[in-house]
Design a protein around this motif. Structure first.
Motif, mmCIF file in Angstrom:
data_model
loop_
_atom_site.group_PDB
_atom_site.id
_atom_site.type_symbol
_atom_site.label_atom_id
_atom_site.label_comp_id
_atom_site.label_asym_id
_atom_site.label_seq_id
_atom_site.Cartn_x
_atom_site.Cartn_y
_atom_site.Cartn_z
ATOM 1 N N GLY B 184 -111.571 51.511 56.036
ATOM 2 C CA GLY B 184 -110.575 51.842 57.046
ATOM 3 C C GLY B 184 -109.575 52.884 56.610
ATOM 4 N N THR B 185 -109.803 53.537 55.474
ATOM 5 C CA THR B 185 -108.877 54.567 55.036
ATOM 6 C C THR B 185 -109.641 55.620 54.242
ATOM 7 O OG1 THR B 185 -106.977 55.058 53.675
ATOM 8 C CG2 THR B 185 -108.266 53.153 53.037
ATOM 9 N N THR B 186 -109.101 56.853 54.243
ATOM 10 C CA THR B 186 -109.728 57.893 53.434
ATOM 11 C C THR B 186 -108.938 58.156 52.163
ATOM 12 O OG1 THR B 186 -108.529 59.587 54.644
ATOM 13 C CG2 THR B 186 -110.739 59.077 55.410
ATOM 14 N N SER B 187 -107.728 57.622 52.095
ATOM 15 C CA SER B 187 -106.883 57.909 50.938
ATOM 16 C C SER B 187 -107.351 57.130 49.713
ATOM 17 C CB SER B 187 -105.443 57.572 51.293
ATOM 18 O OG SER B 187 -104.824 56.941 50.225
ATOM 19 N N PHE B 188 -107.354 57.771 48.559
ATOM 20 C CA PHE B 188 -107.798 57.105 47.328
ATOM 21 C C PHE B 188 -106.918 55.892 47.023
ATOM 22 C CE2 PHE B 188 -110.067 60.910 45.130
ATOM 23 C CZ PHE B 188 -110.966 60.937 46.173
ATOM 24 N N ASN B 189 -105.597 56.076 47.216
ATOM 25 C CA ASN B 189 -104.696 54.956 46.944
ATOM 26 C C ASN B 189 -104.984 53.807 47.902
ATOM 27 O OD1 ASN B 189 -103.647 56.808 45.236
ATOM 28 N ND2 ASN B 189 -101.757 57.154 46.398
ATOM 29 N N PRO B 203 -121.991 44.993 50.950
ATOM 30 C CA PRO B 203 -122.990 45.925 50.399
ATOM 31 C C PRO B 203 -122.896 47.309 51.037
ATOM 32 C CG PRO B 203 -124.017 44.204 51.724
ATOM 33 C CD PRO B 203 -122.613 43.798 51.503
ATOM 34 N N GLY B 204 -122.365 47.393 52.257
ATOM 35 C CA GLY B 204 -122.231 48.685 52.920
ATOM 36 C C GLY B 204 -121.367 49.647 52.128
ATOM 37 N N LEU B 205 -120.287 49.107 51.570
ATOM 38 C CA LEU B 205 -119.392 49.951 50.783
ATOM 39 C C LEU B 205 -120.107 50.496 49.555
ATOM 40 C CD1 LEU B 205 -116.532 50.987 50.524
ATOM 41 C CD2 LEU B 205 -115.952 48.954 49.257
ATOM 42 N N ILE B 206 -120.934 49.629 48.925
ATOM 43 C CA ILE B 206 -121.688 50.065 47.749
ATOM 44 C C ILE B 206 -122.659 51.175 48.132
ATOM 45 C CG2 ILE B 206 -123.186 49.304 45.851
ATOM 46 C CD1 ILE B 206 -120.584 47.894 45.757
ATOM 47 N N ILE B 207 -123.288 51.024 49.330
ATOM 48 C CA ILE B 207 -124.224 52.069 49.777
ATOM 49 C C ILE B 207 -123.477 53.383 49.961
ATOM 50 C CG2 ILE B 207 -125.700 52.789 51.700
ATOM 51 C CD1 ILE B 207 -126.513 49.855 51.982
ATOM 52 N N GLY B 208 -122.298 53.317 50.566
ATOM 53 C CA GLY B 208 -121.480 54.521 50.725
ATOM 54 C C GLY B 208 -121.149 55.146 49.394
ATOM 55 N N LEU B 209 -120.811 54.288 48.430
ATOM 56 C CA LEU B 209 -120.460 54.775 47.094
ATOM 57 C C LEU B 209 -121.665 55.453 46.443
ATOM 58 C CD1 LEU B 209 -118.242 54.873 45.005
ATOM 59 C CD2 LEU B 209 -119.040 52.713 44.113
ATOM 60 N N ILE B 210 -122.867 54.880 46.668
ATOM 61 C CA ILE B 210 -124.076 55.482 46.088
ATOM 62 C C ILE B 210 -124.322 56.864 46.685
ATOM 63 C CG2 ILE B 210 -126.591 55.271 45.941
ATOM 64 C CD1 ILE B 210 -126.140 52.244 45.679
ATOM 65 N N PRO B 263 -109.972 55.297 42.701
ATOM 66 C CA PRO B 263 -110.087 54.349 43.814
ATOM 67 C C PRO B 263 -111.089 53.224 43.569
ATOM 68 C CG PRO B 263 -111.066 56.441 44.423
ATOM 69 C CD PRO B 263 -110.495 56.624 43.077
ATOM 70 N N PHE B 264 -112.169 53.501 42.827
ATOM 71 C CA PHE B 264 -113.226 52.495 42.721
ATOM 72 C C PHE B 264 -113.221 51.765 41.381
ATOM 73 C CE2 PHE B 264 -114.813 55.338 46.025
ATOM 74 C CZ PHE B 264 -114.996 54.405 47.018
ATOM 75 N N ARG B 265 -112.058 51.711 40.729
ATOM 76 C CA ARG B 265 -111.985 51.043 39.433
ATOM 77 C C ARG B 265 -112.415 49.578 39.540
ATOM 78 N NH1 ARG B 265 -108.811 51.528 34.556
ATOM 79 N NH2 ARG B 265 -107.841 53.429 35.277
ATOM 80 N N ASP B 266 -112.038 48.934 40.648
ATOM 81 C CA ASP B 266 -112.352 47.517 40.788
ATOM 82 C C ASP B 266 -113.833 47.263 41.044
ATOM 83 O OD1 ASP B 266 -109.837 46.579 40.290
ATOM 84 O OD2 ASP B 266 -109.179 46.963 42.345
ATOM 85 N N LEU B 267 -114.579 48.322 41.359
ATOM 86 C CA LEU B 267 -116.021 48.164 41.562
ATOM 87 C C LEU B 267 -116.800 48.534 40.307
ATOM 88 C CD1 LEU B 267 -116.743 49.508 45.143
ATOM 89 C CD2 LEU B 267 -116.749 47.168 44.350
ATOM 90 N N LEU B 268 -116.115 48.560 39.154
ATOM 91 C CA LEU B 268 -116.742 49.016 37.904
ATOM 92 C C LEU B 268 -118.082 48.340 37.664
ATOM 93 C CD1 LEU B 268 -116.444 50.628 35.225
ATOM 94 C CD2 LEU B 268 -115.434 48.600 34.255
ATOM 95 N N ILE B 269 -118.146 47.022 37.921
ATOM 96 C CA ILE B 269 -119.395 46.290 37.669
ATOM 97 C C ILE B 269 -120.515 46.841 38.531
ATOM 98 C CG2 ILE B 269 -120.409 43.969 37.537
ATOM 99 C CD1 ILE B 269 -117.330 43.080 37.790
ATOM 100 N N SER B 270 -120.161 47.306 39.729
ATOM 101 C CA SER B 270 -121.210 47.830 40.607
ATOM 102 C C SER B 270 -121.670 49.214 40.188
ATOM 103 C CB SER B 270 -120.704 47.893 42.048
ATOM 104 O OG SER B 270 -120.229 46.652 42.441
ATOM 105 N N TRP B 271 -120.725 50.110 39.833
ATOM 106 C CA TRP B 271 -121.166 51.483 39.577
ATOM 107 C C TRP B 271 -121.506 51.759 38.132
ATOM 108 C CZ3 TRP B 271 -117.977 54.029 36.284
ATOM 109 C CH2 TRP B 271 -116.602 53.842 36.350
ATOM 110 N N GLN B 272 -121.111 50.901 37.217
ATOM 111 C CA GLN B 272 -121.414 51.182 35.808
ATOM 112 C C GLN B 272 -122.915 51.331 35.530
ATOM 113 O OE1 GLN B 272 -120.142 48.313 32.863
ATOM 114 N NE2 GLN B 272 -119.195 49.957 31.703
#
Lengths: 202, 480
Positions: B184-189, B203-210, B263-272
């Motif tokens: 719901g936002t484009t800002s990194f913060n 999982p949608g967010l992860i797909i976007g991140l990929i 912005p995606f520090r909290d998803l580290l486990i997903s993107w590492q």
């Protein structure tokens, strides 16, 4: 609202029908005209959803610029549609597979009911009510997103420079007329009166 | 709103604004000046870039344009490297541009615009500005790649780069839109706040991140999105290759770091694991595919893929140590690339450039200084102490070990050993093979200066390791 529903179904059916005609029509000019009809109906669908800004943009950009560009291309290049169609049967299995996959996905999304209808209200920047959305975009484009807006302007400038750099040819072998030089010429310098003797030539 | 408050709003972006205004002025000047404007415009561009560097150093840590634009130590560090790369590529283009019949004053200006795009990329703090800056940088680069429109190779390379670049931009934009849809936002913060409050990520967010990672990986030319790199490097003129190898990669990698860490520090486990996979594939492809190459520009393309793979190992650590190591790596990479490409530019025979590795035979007899400098760069890239490249790799592998990524570090070191083969092969060709036909004497003083200067920097890098490491450490905290 039965009237709105009726308008929706008419627009939707015409959209799909004309989209099919774009792909199947034999004359490429007809195909482009059907494409324009598709865009017009899609505009109507956007208006029904209350997205009048998108509707305007769709008309201005897709009908006004892109479809007309297509028309020019189709008319200028002699495209043989029969040749283009030759691979149709060989691509059919792959295309059919993609259609089936997409259709399954669509049915699964609708069937599972995993759609939050109030997602718009939950967004961090919700759609402002009581304000037409063209005005809502206008309010942020020159304030919050002014930097991105200017960046877009510079992108257009760079692409213009690029188009000129890559296509402009300075030809030296062409004779050009300079009006100033022409006006400065004196008749004595350029006109020579020759006495021609009879049956001799110059 | 009065003038004073307007100024306070735009001050954080003053380097970028200065760059835009100067570029537009120079564009006008170039159009109305006589046919020989190239030299004046080129020198003015270099002065403008140096002034921009001063403005960058003087800027403060702040958010601007309602959080769209960020100016922090990290952005400043990267911007200085980018400006260095841009100045270098304009300097070495003089000789090349003088030879072409057209008065291409647009070339240095396009470098200015692409530099602007790269600077905005490092300062982007919003998905919208991210996309805009990536496009600004790419569109200028497409034109630069095709600038020699009369040669088939250059236009082919430009077209390839354009088509694949447009595809990757589409993937990037699609990723951005999916991320916007789920947060719901484009800002990194805003994304960071969303992720820290919503523990369960869809999982949608992860797909976007990929999608976002794929688009960025294309711009950094990380395997398996590297296919365009060898062809484009080979096809475009060598000064343009030098530009492509340096500034855009640094900028895209900086953007990559900021997006992943901020912005995606909290998803580290997903993107590492994704980043780890990308870096393993890149170092292996870069190491193995380079062995078969006979063209030195193609070799450098694969070498750069491997280098970017090593940098991603630092990103995979996902902490400040990792970012510090990437910054150290990029610093050493910059000087090595500047040096190596100055060397490649000096490779001329019968007044036309040659690019085959076999053309270097017997270089130690005919051009002893150039051979020595090239040997230093090759040893540095293969990571021999005490040259600069060793320290870059050392910090990267240390950060991986700190983050318990032992497998990643092991594969990285393994691939360093593999890649040492082709670096050492060049040294063998230069020193132990007889020259069939010697290269021309070096006439371009600027390339010669860049060659010797960067060789000195790489040799004596260990003397400055402490201050550079301290600067990198203080620049490693992304965000304010």
């Amino acid at each position: 609202m039965p009237l709105l529903a009726l308008i929706f179904y008419v627009l939707a059916i015409v959209t799909i029908a004309s989209a099919v005609m774009v792909v199947t029509s034999r004359n490429p000019v007809h195909a482009v005209l059907f494409l324009i009809l598709t865009f017009f109906n899609a505009t109507g669908l956007f208006l029904l959803m209350g997205a009048e800004f998108l509707a305007m943009i769709l008309l201005i950009i897709y009908v006004g610029a892109i479809a007309v560009l297509f028309l020019f291309v189709v008319m200028m290049l002699n495209i043989n549609l029969v040749m283009l169609r030759q691979g149709f049967t060989s691509y059919l299995p792959l295309g059919g597979l993609i259609i089936i996959v997409l259709l399954t996905e669509l049915i699964m999304v609708i069937g599972l009911g995993d759609i939050d209808l109030n997602i718009a209200a939950k967004a961090t920047s919700p759609i402002p009510y009581h304000v037409p959305n063209a005005e809502a975009i206008g309010r942020v484009i020159y304030t919050q997103y002014v930097l991105a807006f200017h960046a877009a302007g510079i992108i257009l400038l760079v692409s213009m420079i690029g188009a000129i750099v890559l296509t402009l040819r300075q030809r030296t072998d062409v004779k050009r007329q300079s009006i100033d030089k022409q006006n400065l010429l004196l008749s004595e310098e350029v006109v020579e009166l020759v006495e021609v003797t009879r049956s001799k030539g110059v | 709103m009065d003038l004073a408050s307007t100024f306070s709003i735009i001050t954080p972006a003053s380097p970028e604004i200065f760059l835009v205004i100067s570029a537009l002025t120079l564009l006008m000047a170039g159009l109305f000046m006589s046919t020989n404007s190239l030299k004046i415009i080129s020198y003015s561009t270099i002065i403008i870039l140096l002034l921009t560097a001063i403005l960058v150093i003087q800027s403060e840590n702040t958010l601007a344009f309602q959080g769209l634009f960020i100016s922090d130590n990290f952005a400043r560090f990267i911007k200085i490297i980018i400006i260095l790369g841009a100045v270098f590529s304009i300097l070495i283009s003089f000789e090349h541009l003088k030879r072409s019949e057209n008065n291409l004053f647009e070339y240095p200006l396009l470098i200015l615009f692409t530099t602007l795009g790269m600077m905005l990329m490092t300062s982007a703090n919003d998905l919208i500005l991210l996309y805009m800056s990536v496009e600004l940088q790419s569109i200028a680069l497409y034109v630069i790649a095709t600038i020699q429109r009369n040669t088939l190779k250059s236009t082919e390379a430009g077209l390839k780069y354009f088509v694949l670049g447009a595809l990757s931009s589409g993937i990037l934009l699609y990723g951005c839109s999916i991320i916007y849809g789920f947060t719901g936002t484009t800002s990194f913060n805003g994304i960071a706040t969303f992720l820290s409050t919503n523990r369960s990520t869809s999982p949608g967010l992860i797909i976007g991140l990929i999608f976002l990672i794929s688009g960025l990986a294309f711009k950094v030319s990380i395997a398996p999105f590297h296919m365009w790199t060898p062809d484009v490097y080979e096809g475009v003129p060598t000064p343009v290759t030098a530009l492509f190898a340096l500034a855009p990669k640094v900028a895209a990698l900086a953007l990559f770091l900021r997006v992943m860490i901020d912005p995606f520090r909290d998803l580290l486990i997903s993107w590492q694991p994704i980043i780890a996979f990308l870096s393993i594939v890149s170092v292996l492809i870069g190491g193995l595919a380079a062995i078969m190459q006979t063209n030195i520009k193609r070799l450098m393309a694969y070498s750069s893929i491997a280098h970017m793979g090593y940098s991603l190992i630092g990103l995979a650590s996902g902490n400040e140590t990792g970012v510090t190591s990437v910054l150290m790596y990029l610093t050493t990479y910059t000087f090595t690339i500047i040096g190596t490409f100055s060397g490649i530019l000096c490779m001329r025979r019968n007044d036309s450039p040659v690019e085959n590795i076999s053309d270097l035979t017997g270089l130690s007899d005919t051009h002893p200084i150039m051979a020595l400098a090239l040997m230093i760069f090759m040893l540095s890239m293969s990571g021999i102490p005490p040259l600069a490249g060793f320290f870059g790799k050392w910090f990267i592998f240390m950060s991986a070990i700190d983050a318990d990524l032992y497998l990643l570090a092991a594969i990285g070191i393994l691939s360093t050993v593999i890649s040492a083969f082709y670096y050492l092969r060049i040294i063998k060709i230069m020193y132990f093979e007889e020259a069939i036909e010697p290269l021309d004497a070096i006439i371009d003083k600027k390339s010669q200066l860049a060659l010797c200067g960067s060789a000195m920097i790489i040799v004596f890098f260990f003397l400055f390791i402490k201050p550079i490491h301290n600067t990198a450490m203080s620049s490693s905290i992304i965000g304010i």
